[in-house]
Design a protein around this motif. Structure first.
Motif, PDB file in Angstrom:
ATOM      1  N   ILE A 249      -4.430-132.295-157.335  1.00 38.79           N
ATOM      2  CA  ILE A 249      -5.774-131.974-156.842  1.00 38.79           C
ATOM      3  C   ILE A 249      -5.635-131.207-155.539  1.00 38.79           C
ATOM      4  N   THR A 250      -6.255-130.021-155.475  1.00 35.57           N
ATOM      5  CA  THR A 250      -6.228-129.196-154.269  1.00 35.57           C
ATOM      6  C   THR A 250      -7.617-129.174-153.659  1.00 35.57           C
ATOM      7  N   HIS A 251      -7.699-129.420-152.362  1.00 41.97           N
ATOM      8  CA  HIS A 251      -8.978-129.344-151.660  1.00 41.97           C
ATOM      9  C   HIS A 251      -9.165-127.925-151.141  1.00 41.97           C
ATOM     10  N   THR A 252     -10.262-127.304-151.543  1.00 46.21           N
ATOM     11  CA  THR A 252     -10.482-125.888-151.239  1.00 46.21           C
ATOM     12  C   THR A 252     -11.351-125.677-150.010  1.00 46.21           C
ATOM     13  N   SER A 253     -11.793-126.755-149.378  1.00 48.93           N
ATOM     14  CA  SER A 253     -12.614-126.630-148.178  1.00 48.93           C
ATOM     15  C   SER A 253     -12.186-127.670-147.157  1.00 48.93           C
ATOM     16  N   GLU A 254     -12.120-127.254-145.896  1.00 45.57           N
ATOM     17  CA  GLU A 254     -11.755-128.183-144.832  1.00 45.57           C
ATOM     18  C   GLU A 254     -12.928-129.083-144.447  1.00 45.57           C
ATOM     19  N   HIS A 255     -14.127-128.663-144.831  1.00 49.13           N
ATOM     20  CA  HIS A 255     -15.325-129.377-144.386  1.00 49.13           C
ATOM     21  C   HIS A 255     -15.986-130.182-145.499  1.00 49.13           C
ATOM     22  N   ALA A 256     -15.998-129.644-146.720  1.00 49.36           N
ATOM     23  CA  ALA A 256     -16.678-130.322-147.836  1.00 49.36           C
ATOM     24  C   ALA A 256     -15.652-131.056-148.692  1.00 49.36           C
ATOM     25  N   ALA A 257     -15.652-132.397-148.619  1.00 46.55           N
ATOM     26  CA  ALA A 257     -14.664-133.196-149.355  1.00 46.55           C
ATOM     27  C   ALA A 257     -14.817-133.046-150.859  1.00 46.55           C
ATOM     28  N   GLY A 258     -16.028-132.757-151.326  1.00 46.87           N
ATOM     29  CA  GLY A 258     -16.278-132.675-152.769  1.00 46.87           C
ATOM     30  C   GLY A 258     -15.784-131.395-153.417  1.00 46.87           C
ATOM     31  N   GLN A 259     -15.381-130.401-152.608  1.00 45.58           N
ATOM     32  CA  GLN A 259     -14.935-129.132-153.175  1.00 45.58           C
ATOM     33  C   GLN A 259     -13.434-129.214-153.456  1.00 45.58           C
ATOM     34  N   ILE A 260     -13.119-129.444-154.723  1.00 43.77           N
ATOM     35  CA  ILE A 260     -11.727-129.616-155.128  1.00 43.77           C
ATOM     36  C   ILE A 260     -11.405-128.674-156.278  1.00 43.77           C
ATOM     37  N   TYR A 261     -10.117-128.534-156.537  1.00 42.17           N
ATOM     38  CA  TYR A 261      -9.646-127.677-157.624  1.00 42.17           C
ATOM     39  C   TYR A 261      -8.511-128.410-158.329  1.00 42.17           C
ATOM     40  N   ILE A 262      -8.618-128.546-159.646  1.00 38.40           N
ATOM     41  CA  ILE A 262      -7.579-129.215-160.439  1.00 38.40           C
ATOM     42  C   ILE A 262      -7.032-128.200-161.440  1.00 38.40           C
ATOM     43  N   PRO A 263      -5.850-127.629-161.191  1.00 30.55           N
ATOM     44  CA  PRO A 263      -5.325-126.530-162.018  1.00 30.55           C
ATOM     45  C   PRO A 263      -5.298-126.838-163.513  1.00 30.55           C
ATOM     46  N   VAL A 264      -4.813-128.023-163.898  1.00 27.85           N
ATOM     47  CA  VAL A 264      -4.677-128.356-165.326  1.00 27.85           C
ATOM     48  C   VAL A 264      -6.038-128.309-166.021  1.00 27.85           C
ATOM     49  N   ILE A 265      -7.051-128.891-165.399  1.00 28.35           N
ATOM     50  CA  ILE A 265      -8.400-128.909-165.978  1.00 28.35           C
ATOM     51  C   ILE A 265      -8.967-127.493-166.030  1.00 28.35           C
ATOM     52  N   ASN A 266      -8.762-126.728-164.964  1.00 33.28           N
ATOM     53  CA  ASN A 266      -9.300-125.370-164.892  1.00 33.28           C
ATOM     54  C   ASN A 266      -8.787-124.492-166.033  1.00 33.28           C
ATOM     55  N   TRP A 267      -7.456-124.467-166.225  1.00 33.53           N
ATOM     56  CA  TRP A 267      -6.891-123.566-167.239  1.00 33.53           C
ATOM     57  C   TRP A 267      -7.123-124.080-168.652  1.00 33.53           C
TER      58      TRP A 267
END
Length: 619
Positions: free
Chosen positions: A324-342
């Motif tokens: 799980i990668t966090h894409t924002s330093e301020h918003a905890a809910g903004q995440i990116y999961i490579p396996v799910i995305n692709w």
């Protein structure tokens, strides 16, 4: 409210592009005459009022888990409360329903981007019929671009979502209003429930089948509840009641009024894409562009929702650890999961290629949504009786209305199974198998390991006095809050030493979104340099073990990472005929365990301070 309009209402907001069209020109056609148009408009209005406004906005959104919504958040709330009460026997059935709703969501999150973007791009054919061969390639290119930018985060793009969707809703409302003026009778007829009744009485089978397409007008209602944690209940409630719902109703009425004001031959041609024909010819291309932007935003909301649901499922123990990668330093809910995305991208492109048009995709759309809505009604019935203690005279009539509507919509969508409805059911069944296999296998593995666990007090008495002690701190990660971790036994067996300070560390995920304050860290001193630490996190939180250990003050000197070694146990599973799970599920669980993200990365442990010790476990 502007933020909620930009994110939450994308899915339901883009439904007018295809919902009305599918009801009349889909796989089961209806003649666009007054009986059918007034009947369908009445069904759309009362569905929006009962399902979205009453069921979700007024009632279900009150059942928040510390501000968070969604099937898993509701499940965690019910599971925690019911387990403490008298009706503990309900718990397993409720858990399975909540998990199945989550599994159905993955099918929905694949279909929504495909049908939304494809339906908008198909609007090009209303500008120029020669664009037809370019519809699919254009839709695929947009979808690939959308999924490709997920790793960069949506913070910057998200700032544009609100204004674009505001423009979109105002535009569709104005276009609808332009045609209502030409046929004003439609305004009152939409709100008249007798039109829906008359439609059913005149043609019961056709009306029942039509409900399978009418439900497309309320797809996305569950997103209001799922995204509640980002915006709060009141902004979503007010923006729906005073802005989004009126705009949608005006557009649906406009589509109906346009068809009624045309002669029957023209109406049959127009009903194949009524949304885009609302606009004058010179404004049709700008409308296609605006609708495409709106469907991209709707797709973004579903993709982000898939990431959020996956994170919750990981924390609650239904999915193995994933990166799980966090894409924002301020918003905890903004995440990116490579396996799910692709995985989503591959499935979405396959859907576009397999089904070819949004009309064909509409046959697959709806069954997952109606299934999830029915499960939400079951869950909210538990909330009404068990948590809120509503009296029967108040709860039963309301639930009877909800269950009747859910049953009608779900059974109408079952007719779509041969034409494509099998797809979300197949995805849901596969996802449900993975979710339950991981949860069951993990439980069995912990039980098997606990069978051979040595009490910590006995271990300290025998080992602490005889084993050589070396400087530094050893942290042994363990899922159990009792007994000696296997990694500690293996370390002593092979290395013949113990560190001066030995920490037995357990990370617990609570049934609440966030854990704050003193509840985060719990410590226990066993003496002889042995300590137990329990770190508690909510199911929406990011786990950072080194950061938490830096706050521990009751276990001797402050932690220094360069003097600390983390010991992890890596289990190799051996499938056996022991009671518990079928062999094929044991092998599936073993495969999932092998491919899970390493505990080192998941817990954010320093890479040069980790030691992994392997062991074999038979389940």
């Amino acid at each position: 409210m502007v933020g909620a309009v930009g994110i939450v209402f994308g899915d339901i907001g883009t439904s007018p592009i295809y919902a009305f069209r599918e009801t009349f020109a889909g796989h089961h056609t209806l003649v666009p005459d007054a009986l059918h148009i007034y009947g369908v408009l009445s069904l759309i209005f009362w569905s929006m009022l009962i399902i979205v406004a009453l069921k979700y906005v007024t009632i279900i959104m009150r059942a928040d888990n510390k501000g968070e919504g969604g099937s898993l958040a509701l499940l965690a709330l019910i599971n925690r409360t019911v387990a403490e009460g008298e009706k503990k026997k309900w718990t397993m059935g409720i858990v399975m329903l909540g998990v199945f709703a989550t599994a159905l969501f993955y099918g929905d999150s694949m279909i929504t981007p495909a049908i939304s973007v494809l339906s908008a791009v198909e609007g090009l054919t209303t500008v120029q019929a020669g664009f037809a061969p370019y519809v699919r390639p254009t839709a695929i290119a947009i979808l690939v671009g959308l999924f490709a930018i997920q790793a960069r985060g949506t913070a910057k793009v998200g700032a544009l979502f609100g204004p674009i969707m505001l423009i979109y809703f105002v535009t569709i409302a104005v276009l609808g209003g332009m045609h209502i003026v030409r046929h004003p009778a439609v305004f009152l007829e939409m709100f008249n429930p007798l039109n829906a009744v008359q439609f059913y009485l005149s043609e019961p089978l056709r009306a029942f089948i039509a409900m399978g397409s009418v439900v497309l007008a309320v797809t996305g209602a569950e997103a209001l509840y799922a995204d509640m944690g980002h915006f709060g209940r009141r902004p979503i409630k007010y923006s729906w009641l005073y802005f989004v719902m009126p705009a949608l109703l005006l557009n649906y009425m406009g589509q109906g009024a346009m068809l009624l004001s045309q002669d029957p031959v023209d109406a049959l041609a127009t009903v194949k894409n009524p949304f885009f024909f609302l606009a004058p010819e010179m404004l049709r291309l700008p409308l296609v562009i605006l609708a495409t932007l709106a469907t991209i935003i709707a797709s973004q909301a579903v993709i982000s929702g898939a990431f959020s649901v996956t994170q919750q499922a990981i924390q609650l123990g239904f999915i193995p650890r994933l990166r799980i990668t966090h894409t924002s330093e301020h918003a905890a809910g903004q995440i990116y999961i490579p396996v799910i995305n692709w995985a989503l991208l591959v499935m979405v492109i396959l859907l576009v290629i397999m089904f070819g048009s949004s009309s064909n995709l509409a046959a697959a759309y709806g069954i997952a949504v109606t299934g999830a809505m029915a499960i939400d009604t079951v869950l909210i019935s538990v909330v009404l009786f068990t948590l809120w203690k509503w009296p029967s005279w108040k709860a039963i009539p309301l639930l009877a209305i909800f269950f009747t509507i859910d049953l009608l919509y779900f059974s109408a969508n079952l007719l779509k199974v041969p034409a494509g409805g099998w797809f979300p059911l197949l995805i849901g069944a596969i996802a449900f198998t993975f979710l339950t296999t991981w949860a069951k296998g993990r439980k069995l593995m912990i039980e098997r390991m606990a069978e051979a666990t040595l009490p910590i007090e006995v271990f300290i008495k025998s080992a602490a006095t005889s084993a050589a002690r070396v400087p530094g701190t050893a942290v042994f990660m363990t899922t159990s809050m009792t007994g000696v971790p296997h990694a500690l036994l293996h370390n002593l067996k092979h290395n013949k030493v113990l560190h001066e300070r030995v920490m037995l560390l357990t990370v617990r995920i609570e049934d609440v979104p966030f854990v704050r304050g003193e509840r985060r860290i719990e410590t226990k001193d066993y003496g002889a340099g042995f300590f137990r630490i329990i770190l508690r996190y909510g199911f929406m939180e990011e786990i950072d073990v080194p950061s938490a250990l830096a706050q521990v003050k009751a276990c001797g000197p402050q932690f220094k990472m360069m003097d600390t070694s983390f010991f992890l146990a890596r289990q190799t599973l051996i499938a056996s005929a022991r009671p518990g799970m079928a062999i094929w599920r044991e092998k599936l669980f073993a495969w999932m365990l092998r491919n899970a993200e390493s505990a080192m990365e998941f817990f954010k442990l320093p890479t040069n301070r980790v030691v992994e010790l392997g062991s074999q476990v038979e389940i």
